[in-house]
Design an enzyme around this catalytic site. Structure first.
Site, PDB file in Angstrom:
ATOM      1  N   HIS A  22       0.850  -1.201   0.000  1.00 49.57           N
ATOM      2  CA  HIS A  22       0.000   0.000   0.000  1.00 49.57           C
ATOM      3  C   HIS A  22       0.883   1.247   0.000  1.00 49.57           C
ATOM      4  O   HIS A  22       1.338   1.714   1.055  1.00 49.57           O
ATOM      5  CB  HIS A  22      -0.919  -0.029   1.230  1.00 49.57           C
ATOM      6  N   GLY A 179      -9.755   8.016  -1.512  1.00 53.37           N
ATOM      7  CA  GLY A 179     -10.341   9.345  -1.355  1.00 53.37           C
ATOM      8  C   GLY A 179     -11.106   9.403  -0.047  1.00 53.37           C
ATOM      9  O   GLY A 179     -11.088   8.447   0.729  1.00 53.37           O
ATOM     10  N   GLU A 209     -10.595   3.408   7.815  1.00 55.13           N
ATOM     11  CA  GLU A 209      -9.520   4.351   8.146  1.00 55.13           C
ATOM     12  C   GLU A 209     -10.144   5.539   8.877  1.00 55.13           C
ATOM     13  O   GLU A 209     -10.011   5.696  10.077  1.00 55.13           O
ATOM     14  CB  GLU A 209      -8.807   4.799   6.865  1.00 55.13           C
TER      15      GLU A 209
HETATM   16  O1  LIG Z   1      -4.856   7.144   3.175  1.00 50.09           O
HETATM   17  C1  LIG Z   1      -5.578   7.467   2.218  1.00 50.09           C
HETATM   18  N1  LIG Z   1      -6.926   7.303   2.303  1.00 50.09           N
HETATM   19  C2  LIG Z   1      -7.751   7.610   1.268  1.00 50.09           C
HETATM   20  N2  LIG Z   1      -7.313   8.123   0.124  1.00 50.09           N
HETATM   21  C3  LIG Z   1      -5.996   8.344   0.006  1.00 50.09           C
HETATM   22  C4  LIG Z   1      -5.087   8.035   1.013  1.00 50.09           C
HETATM   23  N3  LIG Z   1      -3.854   8.350   0.590  1.00 50.09           N
HETATM   24  C5  LIG Z   1      -3.993   8.838  -0.650  1.00 50.09           C
HETATM   25  N4  LIG Z   1      -5.285   8.844  -1.010  1.00 50.09           N
HETATM   26  C6  LIG Z   1      -5.861   9.313  -2.261  1.00 50.09           C
HETATM   27  C7  LIG Z   1      -5.238  10.610  -2.744  1.00 50.09           C
HETATM   28  C8  LIG Z   1      -4.573  10.230  -4.041  1.00 50.09           C
HETATM   29  O2  LIG Z   1      -4.650  11.274  -5.003  1.00 50.09           O
HETATM   30  C9  LIG Z   1      -5.337   9.023  -4.504  1.00 50.09           C
HETATM   31  C10 LIG Z   1      -4.667   8.121  -5.514  1.00 50.09           C
HETATM   32  O3  LIG Z   1      -3.399   7.731  -5.146  1.00 50.09           O
HETATM   33  O4  LIG Z   1      -5.584   8.337  -3.272  1.00 50.09           O
HETATM   34 ZN   LIG Z   2      -3.888   4.824   1.035  1.00 48.68          ZN
END
Ligand SMILES: O=c1[nH]cnc2c1ncn2[C@H]1C[C@H](O)[C@@H](CO)O1
Ligand SMILES: [Zn+2]
Length: 360
Positions: A22, A179, A209
């Site tokens: 991840h 997202g 999360e």
């Molecule tokens: O930890 C996360 N949770 C939800 N969405 C996330 C997290 N880290 C990054 N993203 C989103 C922002 C990025 O633009 C997208 C694709 O990598 O995924």
């Molecule tokens: Zn992530």
């Protein structure tokens, strides 16, 4: 919120082969690369080049997933031209190999990289080219695959799922949604997941999360996810009684019984407020209870981290040693979306001999 401290990496962690499931491509750029491309394309940045790394980490230390995700505006802006996607992907592999990662699945959302006129296919090809160049530069020390992410607040998940299937033999091993979690449940994208099932394809879902058990339950029982992106809130379904005995609710028991992999990302969780501190982070209890725990970086730039730093913090805070490092590496490799024989080859030929030398 997390205290940013220097974490000196021990010889054990440095030498341990690491497996990463991840990691976001748009969350792992080198600050210098962001600054350089931003200057070329005329994207205004919120900090001077030498202060950019700290800016990302501080801006993400807010306790809110929404504010954390807002910082991606500045990385996505410098990943719109073909040559920039190739470069960022190549540097990503070089950095992971340098950190001792032997296998990585790196995710990103192609739909966010079309502003410069690229098609979805051209964007995936560019990242693929960068990954292969990085693998070559690392001289076979690392294998990297793409996971294609669809943004959960958008409506392109079916299209991205089809893209992932089309590229399954060309470096794409799976699909994901990411997202803001609250307000965008996984079932919104059921069509994409049902399609992937019919195509015998693999997928993971960011769930548990910022939002709790209902999100995990939907991801598994409605959508049929193979793995949970984070999944850390499964802890809400576990009760520890006065004598220290853990009682698992139905969902937590299902996750453990079915060996559902948890893609845990400790530092990221501290930043978005999903856990108060590393010592209190559920990863300790979940590992003791023998859930299928894996350790991940999530976003190396936003968290100022690396696989070595994540693992070293667990060594320091929880007393992990070679045995636990081997456990999470083998867990991750078993849970990867590579074909079974390729997974086995890495476990037998790379992980086991190296950890035997480290005394695990
Ligand atoms: O930890 C996360 N949770 C939800 N969405 C996330 C997290 N880290 C990054 N993203 C989103 C922002 C990025 O633009 C997208 C694709 O990598 O995924
Ligand atoms: Zn992530």
């Amino acid at each position: 919120m997390s205290e940013r401290v220097d974490v000196p990496v021990s010889d054990l962690v440095r030498r341990a082969p690491k497996v990463l499931l991840h990691d976001h491509l748009d969350g792992g750029l080198r600050p210098a690369t962001v600054a350089e491309i931003a200057a070329e394309v005329g994207h205004p940045l919120p900090a001077a080049p030498e202060a950019l790394g700290d800016w990302f980490v501080e801006a993400c230390d807010s306790g809110s997933l929404e504010r954390y995700i807002a910082t991606f505006e500045h990385t996505i802006a410098v990943m719109q031209r073909r040559e920039d996607l190739v470069r960022v992907a190549r540097e990503c592999v070089e950095d992971l190999a340098e950190d001792g990662v032997v296998y990585a699945e790196v995710r990103w959302a192609p739909e966010q990289h079309l502003a410069g006129g690229l098609s979805l296919e051209e964007a995936v090809d560019a990242v693929q080219e960068g990954f292969r160049a990085g693998e070559r530069a690392a001289g076979g020390r690392i294998v990297v695959r793409q996971i294609l992410t669809a943004m959960r607040h958008q409506a392109r998940s079916r299209e991205i799922a089809e893209l992932a299937v089309r590229y399954r033999d060309e470096g794409v091993c799976g699909f994901d949604i990411a997202g803001a979690e609250a307000g965008y449940p996984p079932t919104r994208h059921l069509d994409a997941f049902e399609y992937l099932h019919r195509e015998n394809a693999h997928f993971t879902i960011h769930a548990g999360e910022a939002f709790g058990l209902p999100s995990i339950w939907e991801a598994l029982q409605w959508c049929g996810a193979d793995r949970l992106g984070h999944g850390v809130r499964i802890i809400d379904d576990i009760e520890v009684d006065g004598s220290g005995r853990a009682h698992l609710g139905r969902l937590a028991a299902y996750v453990r019984d079915k060996r559902i992999p948890l893609e845990l990302c400790p530092t990221s969780n501290l930043q978005t407020g999903a856990a108060p501190s590393l010592v209190e982070h559920p990863i300790g209890l979940l590992t003791e209870l023998r859930f299928r725990v894996t350790v991940n970086t999530d976003n190396r730039l936003m968290s100022g981290t690396s696989m070595s730093r994540e693992l070293q913090q667990l060594v320091d805070a929880l007393g992990w040693g070679a045995r636990e490092l081997r456990l999470v590496a083998v867990n991750a490799m078993k849970s990867s979306f590579l074909p079974f024989d390729e997974r086995l080859a890495i476990i037998e030929q790379v992980l086991k001999p190296a950890y035997a030398e480290l005394g695990a």
